[in-house]
Design a protein around this motif. Structure first.
Motif, PDB file in Angstrom:
ATOM      1  N   ILE A  77       8.128   2.896   0.554  1.00 39.10           N
ATOM      2  CA  ILE A  77       7.982   2.691  -0.878  1.00 39.10           C
ATOM      3  C   ILE A  77       6.656   1.969  -1.124  1.00 39.10           C
ATOM      4  CG2 ILE A  77       8.974   1.600  -2.932  1.00 39.10           C
ATOM      5  CD1 ILE A  77      11.744   1.928  -1.509  1.00 39.10           C
ATOM      6  N   ALA A  78       5.753   2.646  -1.807  1.00 37.17           N
ATOM      7  CA  ALA A  78       4.385   2.146  -1.974  1.00 37.17           C
ATOM      8  C   ALA A  78       4.334   0.749  -2.583  1.00 37.17           C
ATOM      9  CB  ALA A  78       3.572   3.125  -2.816  1.00 37.17           C
ATOM     10  N   GLY A  79       5.120   0.490  -3.593  1.00 34.25           N
ATOM     11  CA  GLY A  79       5.105  -0.815  -4.241  1.00 34.25           C
ATOM     12  C   GLY A  79       5.556  -1.921  -3.309  1.00 34.25           C
ATOM     13  N   TYR A  80       6.566  -1.648  -2.499  1.00 35.64           N
ATOM     14  CA  TYR A  80       7.053  -2.630  -1.536  1.00 35.64           C
ATOM     15  C   TYR A  80       5.988  -2.910  -0.479  1.00 35.64           C
ATOM     16  CZ  TYR A  80      11.863  -1.954  -3.295  1.00 35.64           C
ATOM     17  OH  TYR A  80      12.999  -1.896  -4.054  1.00 35.64           O
ATOM     18  N   ILE A  81       5.338  -1.847  -0.028  1.00 34.81           N
ATOM     19  CA  ILE A  81       4.278  -1.992   0.976  1.00 34.81           C
ATOM     20  C   ILE A  81       3.136  -2.837   0.417  1.00 34.81           C
ATOM     21  CG2 ILE A  81       2.504  -0.741   2.279  1.00 34.81           C
ATOM     22  CD1 ILE A  81       4.595   1.567   2.523  1.00 34.81           C
TER      23      ILE A  81
ATOM     24  N   LEU B  71      15.960   0.316   4.849  1.00 35.52           N
ATOM     25  CA  LEU B  71      15.710  -0.406   3.606  1.00 35.52           C
ATOM     26  C   LEU B  71      16.341  -1.801   3.646  1.00 35.52           C
ATOM     27  CD1 LEU B  71      14.237  -0.268   0.956  1.00 35.52           C
ATOM     28  CD2 LEU B  71      16.270   0.754  -0.066  1.00 35.52           C
ATOM     29  N   LEU B  72      17.554  -1.896   4.191  1.00 30.74           N
ATOM     30  CA  LEU B  72      18.178  -3.216   4.337  1.00 30.74           C
ATOM     31  C   LEU B  72      17.384  -4.086   5.308  1.00 30.74           C
ATOM     32  CD1 LEU B  72      21.967  -2.279   4.388  1.00 30.74           C
ATOM     33  CD2 LEU B  72      20.690  -3.395   2.540  1.00 30.74           C
ATOM     34  N   ALA B  73      16.859  -3.469   6.363  1.00 31.48           N
ATOM     35  CA  ALA B  73      16.020  -4.222   7.305  1.00 31.48           C
ATOM     36  C   ALA B  73      14.754  -4.703   6.602  1.00 31.48           C
ATOM     37  CB  ALA B  73      15.681  -3.361   8.514  1.00 31.48           C
ATOM     38  N   HIS B  74      14.178  -3.848   5.756  1.00 33.23           N
ATOM     39  CA  HIS B  74      12.988  -4.246   4.984  1.00 33.23           C
ATOM     40  C   HIS B  74      13.302  -5.467   4.127  1.00 33.23           C
ATOM     41  CE1 HIS B  74       9.686  -4.226   2.135  1.00 33.23           C
ATOM     42  NE2 HIS B  74      10.616  -4.287   1.200  1.00 33.23           N
TER      43      HIS B  74
ATOM     44  N   LYS C 288       1.132 -10.354   0.449  1.00 36.69           N
ATOM     45  CA  LYS C 288       1.685 -11.580   1.019  1.00 36.69           C
ATOM     46  C   LYS C 288       1.197 -11.792   2.444  1.00 36.69           C
ATOM     47  CE  LYS C 288       5.866 -11.736  -1.790  1.00 36.69           C
ATOM     48  NZ  LYS C 288       7.339 -11.785  -1.775  1.00 36.69           N
ATOM     49  N   LEU C 289       1.064 -10.703   3.203  1.00 33.67           N
ATOM     50  CA  LEU C 289       0.608 -10.779   4.580  1.00 33.67           C
ATOM     51  C   LEU C 289      -0.827 -11.320   4.630  1.00 33.67           C
ATOM     52  CD1 LEU C 289       1.052 -10.267   7.581  1.00 33.67           C
ATOM     53  CD2 LEU C 289       0.421  -7.868   7.187  1.00 33.67           C
TER      54      LEU C 289
ATOM     55  N   PRO D  51       5.060 -12.062  11.215  1.00 36.16           N
ATOM     56  CA  PRO D  51       5.747 -10.949  11.879  1.00 36.16           C
ATOM     57  C   PRO D  51       6.814 -10.303  10.996  1.00 36.16           C
ATOM     58  CG  PRO D  51       6.288 -13.036  12.948  1.00 36.16           C
ATOM     59  CD  PRO D  51       5.220 -13.316  11.945  1.00 36.16           C
ATOM     60  N   HIS D  52       7.429 -11.082  10.117  1.00 36.98           N
ATOM     61  CA  HIS D  52       8.438 -10.508   9.226  1.00 36.98           C
ATOM     62  C   HIS D  52       7.788  -9.590   8.182  1.00 36.98           C
ATOM     63  CE1 HIS D  52      12.068 -12.333  10.722  1.00 36.98           C
ATOM     64  NE2 HIS D  52      11.425 -13.477  10.848  1.00 36.98           N
ATOM     65  N   LEU D  53       6.641  -9.984   7.693  1.00 38.77           N
ATOM     66  CA  LEU D  53       5.940  -9.120   6.729  1.00 38.77           C
ATOM     67  C   LEU D  53       5.467  -7.832   7.400  1.00 38.77           C
ATOM     68  CD1 LEU D  53       4.059 -11.899   4.791  1.00 38.77           C
ATOM     69  CD2 LEU D  53       5.775 -10.331   3.837  1.00 38.77           C
ATOM     70  N   GLU D  54       4.989  -7.946   8.632  1.00 45.13           N
ATOM     71  CA  GLU D  54       4.568  -6.745   9.361  1.00 45.13           C
ATOM     72  C   GLU D  54       5.747  -5.787   9.554  1.00 45.13           C
ATOM     73  OE1 GLU D  54       0.922  -8.819  11.870  1.00 45.13           O
ATOM     74  OE2 GLU D  54       2.902  -8.686  12.792  1.00 45.13           O
ATOM     75  N   LYS D  55       6.899  -6.336   9.920  1.00 45.08           N
ATOM     76  CA  LYS D  55       8.096  -5.503  10.099  1.00 45.08           C
ATOM     77  C   LYS D  55       8.571  -4.931   8.768  1.00 45.08           C
ATOM     78  CE  LYS D  55       9.427  -5.574  14.432  1.00 45.08           C
ATOM     79  NZ  LYS D  55       9.657  -4.392  15.219  1.00 45.08           N
ATOM     80  N   ALA D  56       8.508  -5.720   7.703  1.00 44.29           N
ATOM     81  CA  ALA D  56       8.933  -5.246   6.386  1.00 44.29           C
ATOM     82  C   ALA D  56       8.112  -4.033   5.969  1.00 44.29           C
ATOM     83  CB  ALA D  56       8.810  -6.362   5.347  1.00 44.29           C
ATOM     84  N   ILE D  57       6.826  -4.062   6.260  1.00 39.71           N
ATOM     85  CA  ILE D  57       5.949  -2.927   5.940  1.00 39.71           C
ATOM     86  C   ILE D  57       6.361  -1.707   6.748  1.00 39.71           C
ATOM     87  CG2 ILE D  57       3.580  -2.067   6.168  1.00 39.71           C
ATOM     88  CD1 ILE D  57       2.701  -5.027   5.479  1.00 39.71           C
TER      89      ILE D  57
END
Length: 115
Positions: free
Chosen positions: A95-99, A60-63, A105-106, A84-90
């Motif tokens: 968490i569906a809302g975060y995804i 979660l912290l990495a996200h 944004k991606l 690439p950061h958005l891909e990694k965040a996903i």
């Protein structure tokens, strides 16, 4: 703007003094520099955050780190660096809302980065 610059300086000092979590502090400093209308200082803080790498204490912290890095790159009009950061965040959350937010944004970042 003055308050944001002071915050950015404080975060950068904390990152330098406290290596654990430094990458997140540099990322937050970059966002503060953006709000302070200091894009060159924001870019330098992003470079320091990239060098430190994502927060590895948990997914979660990495996200949050990847998502924040992407936001900073988008604010600086560097969508190609945000992708690439958005891909990694996903990848780092279930968490569906975060995804959903990251996917939206991606899509915008890919559109903006397209030739």
């Amino acid at each position: 703007r003055k308050d944001e610059a002071a915050l950015a300086e404080k975060l950068e000092k904390q990152a330098f003094d406290e290596p654990v979590g430094a990458s997140g502090k540099y990322k937050d400093a970059a966002l503060a520099w953006i709000r302070a209308a200091e894009p060159q200082k924001a870019s330098a803080a992003l470079a320091a955050a990239e060098a430190a790498g994502p927060d590895s204490r948990n997914d979660l912290l990495a996200h949050y780190w990847h998502h924040g890095m992407a936001d900073a790159y988008l604010e600086l009009n560097h969508p190609e660096d945000a992708i690439p950061h958005l891909e990694k965040a996903i990848q780092k959350t279930n968490i569906a809302g975060y995804i959903k937010t990251c996917q939206e944004k991606l899509a915008k970042a890919r559109e903006a980065a397209a030739p």
